[in-house]
Design a protein around this motif. Structure first.
Motif, PDB file in Angstrom:
ATOM      1  N   ARG A  63      16.750  43.434  22.246  1.00  0.00           N
ATOM      2  CA  ARG A  63      16.722  42.330  21.283  1.00  0.00           C
ATOM      3  C   ARG A  63      15.290  41.947  20.923  1.00  0.00           C
ATOM      4  O   ARG A  63      14.988  41.646  19.762  1.00  0.00           O
ATOM      5  N   ARG A  64      14.405  41.970  21.905  1.00  0.00           N
ATOM      6  CA  ARG A  64      12.996  41.664  21.619  1.00  0.00           C
ATOM      7  C   ARG A  64      12.377  42.740  20.722  1.00  0.00           C
ATOM      8  O   ARG A  64      11.531  42.443  19.885  1.00  0.00           O
ATOM      9  N   PHE A  65      12.808  43.991  20.900  1.00  0.00           N
ATOM     10  CA  PHE A  65      12.364  45.065  20.006  1.00  0.00           C
ATOM     11  C   PHE A  65      12.730  44.741  18.567  1.00  0.00           C
ATOM     12  O   PHE A  65      11.930  44.888  17.650  1.00  0.00           O
ATOM     13  N   HIS A  66      13.976  44.312  18.377  1.00  0.00           N
ATOM     14  CA  HIS A  66      14.463  44.043  17.033  1.00  0.00           C
ATOM     15  C   HIS A  66      13.770  42.831  16.411  1.00  0.00           C
ATOM     16  O   HIS A  66      13.654  42.743  15.186  1.00  0.00           O
ATOM     17  N   ASP A  67      13.300  41.902  17.226  1.00  0.00           N
ATOM     18  CA  ASP A  67      12.608  40.714  16.731  1.00  0.00           C
ATOM     19  C   ASP A  67      11.122  40.973  16.469  1.00  0.00           C
ATOM     20  O   ASP A  67      10.467  40.175  15.804  1.00  0.00           O
ATOM     21  N   ALA A  68      10.589  42.061  17.009  1.00  0.00           N
ATOM     22  CA  ALA A  68       9.165  42.359  16.867  1.00  0.00           C
ATOM     23  C   ALA A  68       8.845  42.827  15.445  1.00  0.00           C
ATOM     24  O   ALA A  68       9.728  43.274  14.708  1.00  0.00           O
ATOM     25  N   VAL A  69       7.582  42.731  15.071  1.00  0.00           N
ATOM     26  CA  VAL A  69       7.143  43.291  13.792  1.00  0.00           C
ATOM     27  C   VAL A  69       7.379  44.795  13.786  1.00  0.00           C
ATOM     28  O   VAL A  69       7.822  45.375  12.796  1.00  0.00           O
ATOM     29  N   LEU A  70       7.108  45.436  14.921  1.00  0.00           N
ATOM     30  CA  LEU A  70       7.393  46.865  15.100  1.00  0.00           C
ATOM     31  C   LEU A  70       7.849  47.075  16.530  1.00  0.00           C
ATOM     32  O   LEU A  70       7.164  46.673  17.468  1.00  0.00           O
ATOM     33  N   GLY A  71       9.007  47.696  16.690  1.00  0.00           N
ATOM     34  CA  GLY A  71       9.497  48.046  18.013  1.00  0.00           C
ATOM     35  C   GLY A  71      10.066  49.447  17.970  1.00  0.00           C
ATOM     36  O   GLY A  71      11.038  49.688  17.241  1.00  0.00           O
ATOM     37  N   ILE A 100      10.332  58.942  25.898  1.00  0.00           N
ATOM     38  CA  ILE A 100       9.407  58.930  27.029  1.00  0.00           C
ATOM     39  C   ILE A 100       8.767  57.561  27.233  1.00  0.00           C
ATOM     40  O   ILE A 100       8.004  57.374  28.178  1.00  0.00           O
ATOM     41  N   GLY A 101       9.078  56.601  26.357  1.00  0.00           N
ATOM     42  CA  GLY A 101       8.496  55.281  26.510  1.00  0.00           C
ATOM     43  C   GLY A 101       8.820  54.392  25.327  1.00  0.00           C
ATOM     44  O   GLY A 101       9.685  54.712  24.503  1.00  0.00           O
ATOM     45  N   HIS A 102       8.136  53.278  25.244  1.00  0.00           N
ATOM     46  CA  HIS A 102       8.339  52.335  24.144  1.00  0.00           C
ATOM     47  C   HIS A 102       7.006  51.731  23.734  1.00  0.00           C
ATOM     48  O   HIS A 102       6.033  51.730  24.496  1.00  0.00           O
ATOM     49  N   LEU A 103       6.971  51.219  22.512  1.00  0.00           N
ATOM     50  CA  LEU A 103       5.783  50.545  21.982  1.00  0.00           C
ATOM     51  C   LEU A 103       6.234  49.437  21.047  1.00  0.00           C
ATOM     52  O   LEU A 103       7.209  49.597  20.310  1.00  0.00           O
ATOM     53  N   SER A 104       5.535  48.319  21.079  1.00  0.00           N
ATOM     54  CA  SER A 104       5.880  47.223  20.183  1.00  0.00           C
ATOM     55  C   SER A 104       4.620  46.517  19.709  1.00  0.00           C
ATOM     56  O   SER A 104       3.595  46.490  20.395  1.00  0.00           O
ATOM     57  N   LEU A 105       4.713  45.971  18.503  1.00  0.00           N
ATOM     58  CA  LEU A 105       3.705  45.085  17.936  1.00  0.00           C
ATOM     59  C   LEU A 105       4.418  43.786  17.601  1.00  0.00           C
ATOM     60  O   LEU A 105       5.385  43.782  16.835  1.00  0.00           O
ATOM     61  N   PHE A 106       3.972  42.691  18.179  1.00  0.00           N
ATOM     62  CA  PHE A 106       4.676  41.433  17.998  1.00  0.00           C
ATOM     63  C   PHE A 106       3.683  40.291  17.792  1.00  0.00           C
ATOM     64  O   PHE A 106       2.510  40.384  18.157  1.00  0.00           O
ATOM     65  N   ASN A 107       4.199  39.241  17.182  1.00  0.00           N
ATOM     66  CA  ASN A 107       3.396  38.054  16.913  1.00  0.00           C
ATOM     67  C   ASN A 107       3.583  37.077  18.061  1.00  0.00           C
ATOM     68  O   ASN A 107       4.570  36.343  18.101  1.00  0.00           O
ATOM     69  N   ILE A 108       2.656  37.068  18.987  1.00  0.00           N
ATOM     70  CA  ILE A 108       2.790  36.245  20.185  1.00  0.00           C
ATOM     71  C   ILE A 108       2.695  34.761  19.873  1.00  0.00           C
ATOM     72  O   ILE A 108       3.123  33.904  20.643  1.00  0.00           O
ATOM     73  N   LEU A 109       2.138  34.414  18.691  1.00  0.00           N
ATOM     74  CA  LEU A 109       1.958  33.015  18.313  1.00  0.00           C
ATOM     75  C   LEU A 109       3.197  32.426  17.659  1.00  0.00           C
ATOM     76  O   LEU A 109       3.282  31.215  17.469  1.00  0.00           O
ATOM     77  N   GLY A 110       4.167  33.265  17.282  1.00  0.00           N
ATOM     78  CA  GLY A 110       5.384  32.771  16.658  1.00  0.00           C
ATOM     79  C   GLY A 110       5.463  33.122  15.185  1.00  0.00           C
ATOM     80  O   GLY A 110       4.453  33.396  14.531  1.00  0.00           O
ATOM     81  N   GLN A 111       6.684  33.103  14.656  1.00  0.00           N
ATOM     82  CA  GLN A 111       6.922  33.535  13.285  1.00  0.00           C
ATOM     83  C   GLN A 111       6.199  32.674  12.256  1.00  0.00           C
ATOM     84  O   GLN A 111       5.847  33.150  11.170  1.00  0.00           O
ATOM     85  N   THR A 113       3.303  31.644  12.235  1.00  0.00           N
ATOM     86  CA  THR A 113       1.861  31.911  12.190  1.00  0.00           C
ATOM     87  C   THR A 113       1.566  33.315  11.673  1.00  0.00           C
ATOM     88  O   THR A 113       0.483  33.855  11.905  1.00  0.00           O
ATOM     89  N   SER A 114       2.512  33.922  10.957  1.00  0.00           N
ATOM     90  CA  SER A 114       2.333  35.299  10.489  1.00  0.00           C
ATOM     91  C   SER A 114       1.171  35.430   9.507  1.00  0.00           C
ATOM     92  O   SER A 114       0.612  36.517   9.345  1.00  0.00           O
ATOM     93  N   HIS A 115       0.783  34.320   8.859  1.00  0.00           N
ATOM     94  CA  HIS A 115      -0.300  34.387   7.877  1.00  0.00           C
ATOM     95  C   HIS A 115      -1.647  34.703   8.529  1.00  0.00           C
ATOM     96  O   HIS A 115      -2.589  35.087   7.838  1.00  0.00           O
ATOM     97  N   HIS A 116      -1.736  34.575   9.851  1.00  0.00           N
ATOM     98  CA  HIS A 116      -2.983  34.929  10.534  1.00  0.00           C
ATOM     99  C   HIS A 116      -3.145  36.444  10.703  1.00  0.00           C
ATOM    100  O   HIS A 116      -4.238  36.904  11.042  1.00  0.00           O
TER     101      HIS A 116
END
Length: 213
Positions: A63-71, A100-111, A113-116
């Motif tokens: 679920r966190r993968f699906h919520d990430a900008v890229l998962g 063989i693994g996973h990678l994600s890019l996510f906005n740790i500051l919250g949705q 704050t995406s303008h940053h």
């Protein structure tokens, strides 16, 4: 490569292929057994308390993968299955992809704050696939995706001061050390620092010799 050039395969690098994490038993079993319950990952890549991860943990992970900008799931490139030395009739005639693994890019500051345009990168590889250059290859691919397609300005990541291999890799890839959270991690009865790194858009442009728009 010029800034406007489009690679032939956006979701591939030299040896790896990147696909979405599926909400199915196969992906959840891989994540539970090879990632969440791997003792090396628990010690070197996460601040979570080391303990067995149940099946529900993998469901939350997806679920966190699906919520990430890229998962994405990191997979080995498929090899064509040949019969009598003939080429396959289509790209669908391939061996099954091996995650063989996973990678994600996510906005740790919250949705909100995406303008940053500030993302955090996370990556883990399963046992047997570390120390082969796959991690660096996947991170480089993710950086290219972030700065070329997602309009990102900054990609950050962090590791623990006792994870010498990660420290060496991040510096080699061009990340800049920003600072430390002193004695923020307790590991084997010793306090350790959390070391923070980042790469900015103009630093990536210089590394890739990309023309600035």
């Amino acid at each position: 490569m010029a800034s406007t050039d489009v690679p032939e395969h956006i979701f591939r690098s030299k040896r790896l292929l990147y696909r979405a994490a599926e909400d199915n038993e196969e992906d959840k079993a891989f994540l539970q057994k090879q990632i969440l319950n791997d003792h090396t990952i628990q010690a070197m890549s996460t601040a979570r308390l080391a303990r067995p991860a149940h099946k529900r943990s993998s469901e939350e992970f997806v679920r966190r993968f699906h919520d990430a900008v890229l998962g994405v799931m990191i997979c080995l490139q498929p090899e064509y299955q040949r019969r009598d030395d003939t080429k396959p009739s289509s790209d669908t005639e391939t061996f099954k992809l091996t995650p063989i693994g996973h990678l994600s890019l996510f906005n740790i500051l919250g949705q909100e704050t995406s303008h940053h345009r500030n993302l955090t990168l996370g990556i883990s590889l399963a046992p047997g696939f570390r120390g082969k250059g796959y991690g660096g290859e996947a991170i480089n691919w993710a950086l290219d995706w972030a700065f070329r397609y997602a309009g990102v300005h900054r990609v950050g990541l962090s590791t623990f001061s006792y994870n010498e291999n990660a420290l060496k890799l991040y510096r080699k890839l061009g990340f800049v050390e920003e600072g430390r959270e002193r004695e923020a991690i307790y590991h084997l009865r010793v306090w350790h620092d959390v070391v923070s790194f980042s790469m900015l858009e103009h630093e990536w442009e210089k590394l890739r010799e990309v023309e600035k728009i």
